[in-house]
Design a protein around this motif. Sequence first.
Motif, PDB file in Angstrom:
ATOM      1  N   VAL A  36      84.170  35.002  24.911  1.00 37.43           N
ATOM      2  CA  VAL A  36      83.303  33.927  25.056  1.00 37.43           C
ATOM      3  C   VAL A  36      82.470  33.875  23.881  1.00 37.43           C
TER       4      VAL A  36
ATOM      5  N   THR B 161      84.844  22.319  30.071  1.00 34.75           N
ATOM      6  CA  THR B 161      85.426  23.664  30.138  1.00 34.75           C
ATOM      7  C   THR B 161      84.192  24.611  30.453  1.00 34.75           C
TER       8      THR B 161
ATOM      9  N   GLU C 299      78.139  33.022  31.115  1.00 33.61           N
ATOM     10  CA  GLU C 299      79.061  31.621  31.155  1.00 33.61           C
ATOM     11  C   GLU C 299      78.441  30.821  29.988  1.00 33.61           C
TER      12      GLU C 299
ATOM     13  N   ARG D 108      83.659  28.983  30.804  1.00 37.41           N
ATOM     14  CA  ARG D 108      84.230  30.119  30.837  1.00 37.41           C
ATOM     15  C   ARG D 108      83.250  31.330  31.042  1.00 37.41           C
ATOM     16  N   ARG D 109      83.830  32.187  31.613  1.00 35.71           N
ATOM     17  CA  ARG D 109      82.914  33.288  32.250  1.00 35.71           C
ATOM     18  C   ARG D 109      83.526  34.783  31.669  1.00 35.71           C
TER      19      ARG D 109
END
Length: 570
Positions: A213, A174, A165, A176-177
């Motif tokens: 990511v 924000t 993450e 993101r994973r």
Amino acid sequence: MSEPIDPSAAGRPIDPSAAAPPLDPSAAAPPLDPRTPDQPLDPRPVGAPPQELVRSPMSDGEWHRLHPLTPLLRGGLFLVVVIGFVVANLRDRLTYLFLPWLAPDLPVKEIEEWEGAGDPIDFIVANNLYLVAGAIVLAVLVALLAVFYLSWRFHSLRITEDDVEVRSGVLFRTQRRAPLDRVQGVNLTRPMVARLLGMAKLEVVGAGTDANVKLEYLSTANAEAVRADILRLASGRRLAAAQAGAPGGARSRIGALSQAVSRGITGMIEGDEAPVEVPSSVVNIPLLRLAVSHVISPATVGLMFAIGAIVYGSIQATPWLLFGMVPAVIGFVAYWVRSIVRSLRYSIAPTPDGVRITFGLLTTITEIVPPGRVHAVEISQSILWRPFGWWTIRINRLTGRSLSDGNNDQFTTVLPVGTLADVERVLHLVLSGVPEAEWPLIVREGVTGPVPGDSFTDTPRRAWFLRPLSWRRNGFRLTPDVLLLRRGLIWRRLVVLPLARLQSIALHQGPIDRLARVASARAHTVAGPVSSGLAAIDRDAALQLFAEVSTGAVRAASVDRSHRWAEVNA
């Protein structure tokens, strides 16, 4: 693991004495967490990876910040370039205003032009506002530094046993994973400036468009350790046995914290990238071969013909065509040089977590493609390379990038140029699940074929006019593991499709195909540079191929465990 149920025991009374073994009062019970009385105390954070599987202090399930010099590489360099541009353009004038003794020979006319321009510098000089101007510049610099600090302060990452993450943003947050069981690879990039500072950036490749990511930036040594941890966790080794004597609890956390601080300080002081153990490459590309392969590529030859035609036409009648071609020539030359530089320092080698591919001279990119992530492989050779016996290999894989991203190609070419022996070595790496007995047929018949006694099903003679040059080579071969599509004479191609990752197959037949009793087949994989279609094959053979591929793909996918490679090797 539950015991099998005895059907004959249904309806019988339960004996309480046999329901559970007697308790031993002398047995030591595990310590309990007072906050959760039903659970034994676990020193790890919730969701933390097993400590025996990770090596980096950042892989402990907690939130960590990136390298302190990250703002410098993400935004500070742009500020330095802007300041340098301003200083370069106002160098003489700033010297005359603030250091006049260093510029005594400036022309009087140039000084009069400065004074009559009416720009802000003249206003500052005329009103003696040096201190105010300096204070404004200082305030702007402090504000920019504050923005850079906040961007770093609010940018953090966490590695758990299930996800990677990243959260960022000050005003607009924000997060993101990337699920570890969907990781398609981990790319490590070291731009030239970052290499001088001993830093690198990681990109965890996801299984969708714009699903990557990015971890920008980490120290080089820590980036290698984090990448190894992510691949190790993605490989299926969730229940590995703990190493004997491994420290735990708060003591291990203090040690991890001290290691992180020590690595950060060392990376900032030393600057140069730390030495990283790199496996030996199975392929070495000489610089001369790389340069010649670009010179005699079809794109280069075609451009030379186009330039010659335009020059001839400009001389004869229309000179403006020559000027219109200049931007295209400059762009192609830049692309040509960039392709050569990008292919320098190329290496490909096996690792326990997949195929490691490294390329690039100034900006070094290292990617690891785990097993089970290659959906299609294409071996191709242009007619210009045929006298030298050179081939190139490209693959279809999920890159997690947008289709419009111009850097997609560098993540799909696994062999820029190589001999037939190089091709066989690379194929063994990217198609490790193919049985050893199949390789002689793949190389001898698929790559260089056709040969006498060929096992491929080729275009029938009655349909030769559909493929007048290559109908003897145009064919397919199906094995229990892969589907081979062979085509082309001027540009030889062999496409290898692992059945376990095949999405579907379709047959197409137009009016001319119906007259010749042939059909076209197209296997569907993830998007990429490899085209998996084959035209002008016998209709009955195409129907049989359709049925066998449909059955074989289901069977291969049901037994394939390459995406959990640690479970297979355990």
